[in-house]
Design a protein around this motif. Structure first.
Motif, PDB file in Angstrom:
ATOM      1  N   ARG A 285     -57.724  23.571 -37.315  1.00 16.49           N
ATOM      2  CA  ARG A 285     -56.374  23.147 -36.994  1.00 16.49           C
ATOM      3  C   ARG A 285     -56.482  21.744 -36.426  1.00 16.49           C
ATOM      4  NH1 ARG A 285     -51.993  26.190 -34.655  1.00 16.49           N
ATOM      5  NH2 ARG A 285     -53.169  28.093 -34.890  1.00 16.49           N
ATOM      6  N   LYS A 286     -55.896  20.775 -37.094  1.00 14.44           N
ATOM      7  CA  LYS A 286     -55.871  19.447 -36.495  1.00 14.44           C
ATOM      8  C   LYS A 286     -54.575  18.768 -36.870  1.00 14.44           C
ATOM      9  CE  LYS A 286     -59.878  18.340 -38.150  1.00 14.44           C
ATOM     10  NZ  LYS A 286     -60.906  18.528 -39.171  1.00 14.44           N
ATOM     11  N   CYS A 287     -54.222  17.771 -36.082  1.00 10.52           N
ATOM     12  CA  CYS A 287     -52.926  17.139 -36.284  1.00 10.52           C
ATOM     13  C   CYS A 287     -52.997  16.175 -37.463  1.00 10.52           C
ATOM     14  CB  CYS A 287     -52.501  16.406 -35.024  1.00 10.52           C
ATOM     15  SG  CYS A 287     -50.866  15.709 -35.197  1.00 10.52           S
ATOM     16  N   THR A 288     -52.715  16.685 -38.644  1.00  8.37           N
ATOM     17  CA  THR A 288     -52.775  15.854 -39.841  1.00  8.37           C
ATOM     18  C   THR A 288     -51.821  16.429 -40.883  1.00  8.37           C
ATOM     19  OG1 THR A 288     -54.263  14.962 -41.515  1.00  8.37           O
ATOM     20  CG2 THR A 288     -54.758  17.160 -40.735  1.00  8.37           C
ATOM     21  N   SER A 289     -51.807  15.827 -42.065  1.00 10.53           N
ATOM     22  CA  SER A 289     -50.878  16.302 -43.092  1.00 10.53           C
ATOM     23  C   SER A 289     -51.462  17.497 -43.842  1.00 10.53           C
ATOM     24  CB  SER A 289     -50.599  15.185 -44.090  1.00 10.53           C
ATOM     25  OG  SER A 289     -50.114  14.065 -43.411  1.00 10.53           O
ATOM     26  N   VAL A 290     -50.590  18.429 -44.185  1.00  9.99           N
ATOM     27  CA  VAL A 290     -51.017  19.581 -44.986  1.00  9.99           C
ATOM     28  C   VAL A 290     -50.049  19.789 -46.140  1.00  9.99           C
ATOM     29  CG1 VAL A 290     -52.072  20.840 -43.047  1.00  9.99           C
ATOM     30  CG2 VAL A 290     -49.690  21.283 -43.649  1.00  9.99           C
ATOM     31  N   LEU A 291     -50.553  20.454 -47.174  1.00  9.99           N
ATOM     32  CA  LEU A 291     -49.664  21.021 -48.177  1.00  9.99           C
ATOM     33  C   LEU A 291     -49.434  22.450 -47.737  1.00  9.99           C
ATOM     34  CD1 LEU A 291     -51.279  19.672 -51.450  1.00  9.99           C
ATOM     35  CD2 LEU A 291     -49.009  19.102 -50.568  1.00  9.99           C
ATOM     36  N   ARG A 292     -48.160  22.850 -47.689  1.00  7.69           N
ATOM     37  CA  ARG A 292     -47.858  24.144 -47.084  1.00  7.69           C
ATOM     38  C   ARG A 292     -47.010  24.983 -48.019  1.00  7.69           C
ATOM     39  NH1 ARG A 292     -46.953  27.274 -42.753  1.00  7.69           N
ATOM     40  NH2 ARG A 292     -44.838  27.875 -42.178  1.00  7.69           N
ATOM     41  N   CYS A 293     -47.325  26.275 -48.050  1.00  5.26           N
ATOM     42  CA  CYS A 293     -46.496  27.234 -48.765  1.00  5.26           C
ATOM     43  C   CYS A 293     -45.642  27.954 -47.730  1.00  5.26           C
ATOM     44  CB  CYS A 293     -47.361  28.240 -49.525  1.00  5.26           C
ATOM     45  SG  CYS A 293     -46.380  29.562 -50.256  1.00  5.26           S
ATOM     46  N   VAL A 294     -44.344  27.746 -47.800  1.00  7.09           N
ATOM     47  CA  VAL A 294     -43.453  28.362 -46.817  1.00  7.09           C
ATOM     48  C   VAL A 294     -43.290  29.855 -47.120  1.00  7.09           C
ATOM     49  CG1 VAL A 294     -41.072  28.330 -45.951  1.00  7.09           C
ATOM     50  CG2 VAL A 294     -42.301  26.193 -46.312  1.00  7.09           C
ATOM     51  N   LEU A 295     -43.490  30.234 -48.394  1.00  6.26           N
ATOM     52  CA  LEU A 295     -43.302  31.636 -48.773  1.00  6.26           C
ATOM     53  C   LEU A 295     -44.376  32.539 -48.168  1.00  6.26           C
ATOM     54  CD1 LEU A 295     -42.388  30.910 -52.453  1.00  6.26           C
ATOM     55  CD2 LEU A 295     -40.898  32.077 -50.838  1.00  6.26           C
ATOM     56  N   CYS A 296     -45.640  32.101 -48.173  1.00  5.95           N
ATOM     57  CA  CYS A 296     -46.692  33.000 -47.680  1.00  5.95           C
ATOM     58  C   CYS A 296     -47.516  32.416 -46.544  1.00  5.95           C
ATOM     59  CB  CYS A 296     -47.592  33.455 -48.826  1.00  5.95           C
ATOM     60  SG  CYS A 296     -48.669  32.173 -49.462  1.00  5.95           S
ATOM     61  N   GLY A 297     -47.204  31.204 -46.081  1.00  2.04           N
ATOM     62  CA  GLY A 297     -47.907  30.658 -44.920  1.00  2.04           C
ATOM     63  C   GLY A 297     -49.267  30.055 -45.233  1.00  2.04           C
ATOM     64  N   PHE A 298     -49.560  29.821 -46.517  1.00  8.13           N
ATOM     65  CA  PHE A 298     -50.804  29.154 -46.892  1.00  8.13           C
ATOM     66  C   PHE A 298     -50.677  27.660 -46.578  1.00  8.13           C
ATOM     67  CE2 PHE A 298     -52.829  26.540 -50.150  1.00  8.13           C
ATOM     68  CZ  PHE A 298     -54.121  27.046 -50.227  1.00  8.13           C
ATOM     69  N   ASN A 299     -51.711  27.076 -45.934  1.00  7.41           N
ATOM     70  CA  ASN A 299     -51.713  25.637 -45.650  1.00  7.41           C
ATOM     71  C   ASN A 299     -53.039  25.055 -46.082  1.00  7.41           C
ATOM     72  OD1 ASN A 299     -49.283  25.825 -43.965  1.00  7.41           O
ATOM     73  ND2 ASN A 299     -50.636  26.883 -42.532  1.00  7.41           N
ATOM     74  N   ILE A 300     -53.017  23.836 -46.570  1.00  4.92           N
ATOM     75  CA  ILE A 300     -54.290  23.186 -46.885  1.00  4.92           C
ATOM     76  C   ILE A 300     -54.216  21.703 -46.515  1.00  4.92           C
ATOM     77  CG2 ILE A 300     -53.698  22.792 -49.345  1.00  4.92           C
ATOM     78  CD1 ILE A 300     -56.693  23.462 -49.915  1.00  4.92           C
ATOM     79  N   HIS A 301     -55.234  21.245 -45.748  1.00  3.94           N
ATOM     80  CA  HIS A 301     -55.315  19.824 -45.402  1.00  3.94           C
ATOM     81  C   HIS A 301     -55.388  18.995 -46.672  1.00  3.94           C
ATOM     82  CE1 HIS A 301     -57.519  21.065 -41.490  1.00  3.94           C
ATOM     83  NE2 HIS A 301     -56.286  20.714 -41.184  1.00  3.94           N
ATOM     84  N   LEU A 302     -54.904  17.785 -46.613  1.00  6.85           N
ATOM     85  CA  LEU A 302     -55.051  16.906 -47.776  1.00  6.85           C
ATOM     86  C   LEU A 302     -56.525  16.631 -48.049  1.00  6.85           C
ATOM     87  CD1 LEU A 302     -52.156  14.323 -47.547  1.00  6.85           C
ATOM     88  CD2 LEU A 302     -52.229  16.570 -48.629  1.00  6.85           C
ATOM     89  N   HIS A 303     -57.349  16.546 -46.983  1.00  5.12           N
ATOM     90  CA  HIS A 303     -58.771  16.268 -47.228  1.00  5.12           C
ATOM     91  C   HIS A 303     -59.516  17.502 -47.719  1.00  5.12           C
ATOM     92  CE1 HIS A 303     -58.696  17.055 -42.753  1.00  5.12           C
ATOM     93  NE2 HIS A 303     -59.588  17.934 -43.143  1.00  5.12           N
ATOM     94  N   CYS A 304     -58.846  18.654 -47.732  1.00 10.66           N
ATOM     95  CA  CYS A 304     -59.457  19.867 -48.296  1.00 10.66           C
ATOM     96  C   CYS A 304     -58.889  20.180 -49.685  1.00 10.66           C
ATOM     97  CB  CYS A 304     -59.217  21.056 -47.370  1.00 10.66           C
ATOM     98  SG  CYS A 304     -60.022  20.887 -45.776  1.00 10.66           S
ATOM     99  N   PHE A 305     -58.024  19.317 -50.186  1.00 10.08           N
ATOM    100  CA  PHE A 305     -57.381  19.516 -51.488  1.00 10.08           C
ATOM    101  C   PHE A 305     -58.446  19.727 -52.565  1.00 10.08           C
ATOM    102  CE2 PHE A 305     -55.267  17.798 -55.339  1.00 10.08           C
ATOM    103  CZ  PHE A 305     -54.128  18.587 -55.328  1.00 10.08           C
ATOM    104  N   PRO A 306     -58.318  20.796 -53.392  1.00  5.20           N
ATOM    105  CA  PRO A 306     -59.396  21.128 -54.336  1.00  5.20           C
ATOM    106  C   PRO A 306     -59.579  20.133 -55.486  1.00  5.20           C
ATOM    107  CG  PRO A 306     -57.712  22.862 -54.280  1.00  5.20           C
ATOM    108  CD  PRO A 306     -57.238  21.783 -53.391  1.00  5.20           C
ATOM    109  N   ASP A 307     -58.555  19.384 -55.843  1.00  7.16           N
ATOM    110  CA  ASP A 307     -58.684  18.516 -57.016  1.00  7.16           C
ATOM    111  C   ASP A 307     -58.850  17.045 -56.657  1.00  7.16           C
ATOM    112  OD1 ASP A 307     -58.536  20.588 -58.842  1.00  7.16           O
ATOM    113  OD2 ASP A 307     -56.348  20.643 -58.703  1.00  7.16           O
ATOM    114  N   LEU A 308     -59.512  16.769 -55.536  1.00  4.92           N
ATOM    115  CA  LEU A 308     -59.749  15.365 -55.180  1.00  4.92           C
ATOM    116  C   LEU A 308     -60.679  14.742 -56.211  1.00  4.92           C
ATOM    117  CD1 LEU A 308     -60.369  15.655 -51.329  1.00  4.92           C
ATOM    118  CD2 LEU A 308     -58.405  14.586 -52.452  1.00  4.92           C
ATOM    119  N   PRO A 309     -60.485  13.476 -56.560  1.00  4.39           N
ATOM    120  CA  PRO A 309     -61.402  12.832 -57.509  1.00  4.39           C
ATOM    121  C   PRO A 309     -62.822  12.768 -56.928  1.00  4.39           C
ATOM    122  CG  PRO A 309     -59.838  11.245 -56.568  1.00  4.39           C
ATOM    123  CD  PRO A 309     -59.399  12.600 -56.117  1.00  4.39           C
ATOM    124  N   GLU A 310     -63.826  13.002 -57.781  1.00  2.00           N
ATOM    125  CA  GLU A 310     -65.223  12.971 -57.331  1.00  2.00           C
ATOM    126  C   GLU A 310     -65.620  11.568 -56.886  1.00  2.00           C
ATOM    127  OE1 GLU A 310     -67.478  15.276 -56.734  1.00  2.00           O
ATOM    128  OE2 GLU A 310     -65.947  16.784 -57.222  1.00  2.00           O
TER     129      GLU A 310
END
Ligand SMILES: [Zn+2]
Ligand SMILES: [Zn+2]
Ligand SMILES: [Zn+2]
Ligand SMILES: [Zn+2]
Ligand SMILES: [Zn+2]
Ligand SMILES: [Zn+2]
Ligand SMILES: [Zn+2]
Ligand SMILES: [Zn+2]
Length: 404
Positions: A270-295
């Motif tokens: 948990r840190k104060c940063t931007s996340v992508l969030r699913c309001v329907l089920c409460g799933f959150n993912i940091h932008l730096h944890c995004f699975p499709d980041l360019p290699e």
């Protein structure tokens, strides 16, 4: 020494005042704006401070919001009982402009509002520009503000008005609004709650048991909200304006929430940063944890080599102690060691993921989500609002009838 009608002792120019001293008239910090002259009462038992610009407020005023009677700047005996007739709020200071003949009153801040005149109009009551939006049943006055620091915030989003903003005023409902907040539709379909249509509430219904926005999880004590009358679902207008997108790695649409501290469903922290969030089920993912980041990203302006996505911690040169701090070589802000980074092995250049990949780039991996359902015309949507209000007040009565 000056004599001012607001205080029974003479006032002296103060060269130094406590940083927490408030101007007795407007209620804002006496030391702001900096370097402006301040008066105070020498009798410390009075604890009376006054901005120079507040000392110049007229004692009597004819205000376009209340054209038939003059207003007088008076001290409020019991300010908790006073509501400004423009913003509906309790004034910050101990003074307000009150009508000599009736109940009408304005706080010092709202009294600085000047309605735009209609071209060619005289000074009569109808000469001010009024606009009508679908989402609001009354005509609104379009006002500009006559002071630099306008401290009353928007009645809908609770955010301040910027210098260039016009303020849309409803004197019937006692609301001050940004233009986009005045244009909010009465009902919306939203991907965060696809089952039912959401209805705009301009007030928190009295005795309201649920006030937490399902998007940002903030509790609303005031401001406009979108509510589902069927199932206690609530969104603040800020969260309702988010546009979620569908990504391949999650079954529901995700929206970008900035500067939140939700628990990330991937790295679990948990840190104060931007996340992508699913309001329907409460799933959150940091932008730096995004699975499709360019290699690999090109360092571009910032670094002459390509930078590689690095998921293992990158320490700096020397073996450092456990409490060593690490910095992003691009923005020079701290970075947390376990977070993925973009780094160059060759020169030991390490940067935040967010410093190398923009939010827009990440969002472009998702597809826009359309919610089915026709948007309603003016008449039918106000019917929905009326029905919603009736339903809530009926439930309210039911609750009151229940024992205990
Ligand atoms: Zn003041
Ligand atoms: Zn006000
Ligand atoms: Zn009056
Ligand atoms: Zn607003
Ligand atoms: Zn619902
Ligand atoms: Zn989900
Ligand atoms: Zn950085
Ligand atoms: Zn390099």
């Amino acid at each position: 020494m000056v004599l001012h009608f607001s205080h029974h002792h003479p006032l002296a120019a103060a060269d130094k005042v406590a940083i927490f001293a408030l101007c007795s008239i407007c209620g804002d910090l006496a030391t702001r704006p900096a370097a402006a002259p301040i008066y105070h009462c020498g009798d410390s038992a009075c604890w009376f401070h006054l901005h120079h610009h507040c000392s110049e407020l007229p004692q009597k005023l004819h205000h376009p919001f209340h054209q038939h009677h003059p207003l007088s700047l008076l001290s409020l005996q019991n300010k908790e009982e006073f509501r400004c007739h423009a913003c509906g709020k309790i004034p910050r200071g101990k003074f307000a402009f009150r009508c000599d003949l009736c109940e009408f009153g304005l706080d010092v801040c709202c009294a600085s509002l000047v309605p735009e005149k209609v071209d060619g109009g005289g000074d009569g009551e109808l000469s001010y520009r009024r606009v009508k939006f679908v989402g609001h049943e009354h005509e609104l006055l379009v006002c500009y503000k006559d002071i630099e620091s306008f401290e009353v915030s928007c009645s809908a989003c609770e955010l301040p008005f910027q210098i260039q903003d016009s303020i849309y005023v409803c004197l019937e409902c006692k609301l001050l609004l940004h233009k986009p907040c005045a244009e909010l539709p009465l009902t919306i379909n939203h991907p965060f709650h696809p089952r039912h249509r959401l209805v705009l509430f301009t007030q928190i219904p009295p005795g309201e048991p649920f006030t937490r926005c399902k998007g940002c999880l903030r509790d609303f004590e005031a401001g406009f909200t979108y509510r589902c009358v069927e199932c206690n679902f609530l969104l603040g207008t800020g969260c309702a304006s988010l546009v979620p997108r569908k990504f391949v790695f999650h079954e529901h649409p995700l929206a970008l929430f900035e500067k939140t501290n939700f628990n990330c469903s991937k790295c679990r922290c948990r840190k104060c940063t931007s996340v992508l969030r699913c309001v329907l089920c409460g799933f959150n993912i940091h932008l730096h944890c995004f699975p499709d980041l360019p290699e690999v990203v090109v360092g571009g302006r910032y670094h002459r080599h390509a930078l590689r996505l690095t998921k293992t911690p990158v320490q700096d040169y020397e073996v450092e102690s456990d409490d060593a701090e690490f910095y992003c070589d691009k923005c020079e802000q701290e970075r947390s060691l376990p977070d993925p980074t973009y780094s160059c092995q060759e020169c030991h250049y390490v940067a935040h993921v967010q410093c190398m990949v923009s939010k827009e780039e990440i969002l472009s991996h998702g597809e826009e989500v359309l919610v089915v359902g026709q948007s309603m015309g003016d008449e039918s949507s106000s019917k929905v609002v009326r029905e919603a209000m009736n339903k809530l007040s009926m439930e309210e009565e039911e609750n009151l009838k229940k024992p205990g």
